[in-house]
Design an enzyme around this catalytic site. Sequence first.
Site, PDB file in Angstrom:
ATOM      1  N   ALA C 238       0.822  -1.214   0.000  1.00  0.00           N
ATOM      2  CA  ALA C 238       0.000   0.000   0.000  1.00  0.00           C
ATOM      3  C   ALA C 238       0.856   1.263   0.000  1.00  0.00           C
ATOM      4  O   ALA C 238       2.083   1.198   0.106  1.00  0.00           O
ATOM      5  CB  ALA C 238      -0.926  -0.015   1.205  1.00  0.00           C
ATOM      6  N   HIS C 239       0.193   2.400  -0.072  1.00  0.00           N
ATOM      7  CA  HIS C 239       0.918   3.670  -0.199  1.00  0.00           C
ATOM      8  C   HIS C 239       1.797   3.953   1.018  1.00  0.00           C
ATOM      9  O   HIS C 239       1.438   3.689   2.143  1.00  0.00           O
ATOM     10  CB  HIS C 239       0.000   4.853  -0.490  1.00  0.00           C
ATOM     11  CG  HIS C 239      -1.168   5.029   0.406  1.00  0.00           C
ATOM     12  ND1 HIS C 239      -2.175   5.916   0.113  1.00  0.00           N
ATOM     13  CD2 HIS C 239      -1.522   4.439   1.565  1.00  0.00           C
ATOM     14  CE1 HIS C 239      -3.073   5.863   1.071  1.00  0.00           C
ATOM     15  NE2 HIS C 239      -2.711   4.986   1.955  1.00  0.00           N
ATOM     16  N   ASN C 240       2.965   4.491   0.726  1.00  0.00           N
ATOM     17  CA  ASN C 240       3.934   4.924   1.744  1.00  0.00           C
ATOM     18  C   ASN C 240       4.607   3.780   2.488  1.00  0.00           C
ATOM     19  O   ASN C 240       5.342   4.018   3.445  1.00  0.00           O
ATOM     20  CB  ASN C 240       3.287   5.858   2.779  1.00  0.00           C
ATOM     21  CG  ASN C 240       2.609   7.051   2.136  1.00  0.00           C
ATOM     22  OD1 ASN C 240       2.996   7.466   1.057  1.00  0.00           O
ATOM     23  ND2 ASN C 240       1.596   7.567   2.774  1.00  0.00           N
TER      24      ASN C 240
END
Lengths: 349, 349, 349
Positions: C238-240
């Site tokens: 997922a993001h980051n």
Amino acid sequence: MALSFTLSRFVELLGGERHGDDVLITGVSALEKAAEGEIGFLANPRLRAQLQSSKAAAFIVRPAESASLDRPHIVTRDPQLYFAQVAQLLHPRPVARAGIHPRAVVDSLAFVAKSAQIGPGAVVEAGAQIGERTIVMANAYIGEQVEIGADCLIHPNTSVHRGAFIGDRVILHSNAVIAGDGFGNAWAVDHWEKIPQLGRVLIGHDVEIGSCTTVDRGALNDTIIGNGARIDNLIQVAHNVQIGEHTAMAACVGIAGSTKIGARCQIGGAVMISGHLEICDGVTVLGGTLVGKTIREAGVYSGSYPMQTHDDWRHNAAHLRHLDELAKRVKQLEKEILVLQYPVKKLEE
Amino acid sequence: MALSFTLSRFVELLGGERHGDDVLITGVSALEKAAEGEIGFLANPRLRAQLQSSKAAAFIVRPAESASLDRPHIVTRDPQLYFAQVAQLLHPRPVARAGIHPRAVVDSLAFVAKSAQIGPGAVVEAGAQIGERTIVMANAYIGEQVEIGADCLIHPNTSVHRGAFIGDRVILHSNAVIAGDGFGNAWAVDHWEKIPQLGRVLIGHDVEIGSCTTVDRGALNDTIIGNGARIDNLIQVAHNVQIGEHTAMAACVGIAGSTKIGARCQIGGAVMISGHLEICDGVTVLGGTLVGKTIREAGVYSGSYPMQTHDDWRHNAAHLRHLDELAKRVKQLEKEILVLQYPVKKLEE
Amino acid sequence: MALSFTLSRFVELLGGERHGDDVLITGVSALEKAAEGEIGFLANPRLRAQLQSSKAAAFIVRPAESASLDRPHIVTRDPQLYFAQVAQLLHPRPVARAGIHPRAVVDSLAFVAKSAQIGPGAVVEAGAQIGERTIVMANAYIGEQVEIGADCLIHPNTSVHRGAFIGDRVILHSNAVIAGDGFGNAWAVDHWEKIPQLGRVLIGHDVEIGSCTTVDRGALNDTIIGNGARIDNLIQVAHNVQIGEHTAMAACVGIAGSTKIGARCQIGGAVMISGHLEICDGVTVLGGTLVGKTIREAGVYSGSYPMQTHDDWRHNAAHLRHLDELAKRVKQLEKEILVLQYPVKKLEE
């Protein structure tokens, strides 16, 4: 879409017994939304009331329902199966429009049967073979030396890599990946070295593989999926896995490397199976189970944490971390109570 | 990328209250890495110290932060939402470059709106409709009779199959598969017969569907995703599932056939939901839970095995296999202690 | 395919000690199916019997096996690693056939190195850079401003979105999606507002990413995968998220937003890791575990429900819902037994 059959024609082709008028059927439907010309089926006797309210032109029912049903129907022992066959007759698989689309890219050393259809943007590499009446849809990729049998349906954006063998009447759904590299790495002091994946993927006849499912090529041996297997969406089949004939698995399953699954197994959704195991024929594993050991006996297996309200779960799950201690405390209590019950003699521990 | 807004323009468009200089904003950023011309936000009061050290040109904060903040800022009740809206203004969705790329393959019987953009390698089949300003990116596949509304964004390598209906402002991320066949099989003595999947997929307005997510077409009825739903990556939505409006689900979720999920639910990552269940509106299910029964009350649900060191887990998990026996032993102890506590009267068991 | 090496050449290139004739090797194989000209390896001493029955032309073995082995072999401390290196020599990665296929679509503002190969149907957008000897296979999508290093292999139907940075010698398997939008939504009274995802994906050197794996772009910061990491199929990053160097994770893993995973971790299949956690270097998590909290110490962690027959599971799992109550009953028993053991003095509770 414009196909139609009379009930008597169904009986001729599929067996069963016709009761009532020999009506013409042009479609299948669920009982509750069936319209004129459509046939529905009743598999679950508890939903019997739907027969009365349904607007279907005819029904497929078990013998037990026939006497009380005064509308046209076919009697059979397995209405769902009969219905599936009726639906196949009314909605046959797409027929190949023979030829290579001008926007397909077929290597001059590929062999494509005359009756096969290669869609726009599909790429077929050197040495690949595409069988009679097989359809390769838009933007699918067929790698070098891939062999695909007759009457297959390869959906758009699917990737089939070098050397895969695919039998007849196989369906590969969109964005599935067949024969990508297995996950093979050897640790070398301070980094991973890739272990070249040199095996193949062999897929039998009449197999169906779901969308975004990945079937890795073998490391040295092959990854094998037996005839008639049904593999749903988003499933990982790792290198060297073997799946037996007519085994079915629901979506989101993962099978780690070198595991052998027998024939006619049913694997529920999100089941995760560790590597190097054997699962014998006829095993059912319920959804969400982690299979961490070999299964030698047919039967039904499960293992999943039951859902609760979050508050209840918090109170209960905390004890899981100390279950060993709890068990020891119970054992200690059993000893102590024995001393109280028989206080005069010393007990051996 | 070259867009810019003053704080007062944001307030005009989005509400809130401006404090301090009316600076020009050209970008958004996280507080700790914001540079000149960028705006950041503070949602969590515990991170207040970041306001002081941040090099952002301006801030979006709650009323409580305003008094002690002597740099330019906007006050609003929900800084994260305001920030999202500011970011949307500064980074608007891509605008369709009207036209069909010469390397796209659009059937002569497809209808593509004048203002729509069809990218290179995209394939649009007969009878498909593409709405105004919708972008179909490279190598996407749009099947026969698919209907896509206005202002949609269909990312590369996505597959949308025959007859799917997609509303306005929908985003389909890359390699998603919409309206592939559901997993329908009927056992026929010694093999599976495919049950033709004849339903559709209906997707409402303002829906976002993640990469490599699969939404299967219905068997007889339709698979339905309500307006405003947010479906993350690698999610399986099986045939006949219904997902209510504005329900959000994180990645790696699986939903088995015919389950109905209500509106405004929040489904955590890797949640697996069995088939033929109903989940009412407003339910939150925490990550990793297996939902095996219908949920009739809004609330928070969970059920996952807590992580431990492997040694601790081994000691504890072993007892799970004998929990029934442990419970019986505790019951037995309770009986025996009662006898010891009240030794003179015989107890009925 | 036609490559061949003598044992002494292997020793020259890779180290180890040759024993017996300096035979010519043309392939690698598993011991049990090795044929003329092939080399096999023995890593597990318990499978020693396979050495005798194998038809391999030569073997790679540990020092302990050497004395009793009178056929040609190479002695090394890590036969599996040596075998991987031998296999790499015999089956080198594909070499780019320099040039852009006439059916590829490369924007005039993209920069493609002279020695790179762009396959049919591949799309390379404006501002993208493709390094020396990198192969972009059929129907892959390379978005605007994507930067791909040298000697990479981008498999068919892969999607790499705007601004992603990919180092040298990276392999992206088919239908993987790099830098699609993260799952960012802010609730706005009665609907979700999309939070634009403005970060990038940064992938180091020598990384391998599996088929149908999704690596989301960061929201504001970047999603980062360190050098040498090995990410299997059907994984959600997922993001980051940050993944440290040389960390390996098996298929079907999910990692929620902003979690940092250290270097040289090994994450088993189907592990699900919650968001905003930190996992330190050198952590092993066994398959199927839900990681719900930060891990600060290297070691082996697990947490999964053990499989049983369904009948046993039903009896045992039911008690999980009442484990808190069971623990309280045990505590109560402990108190009561203490009273019985020391009946004369009052006990403080």
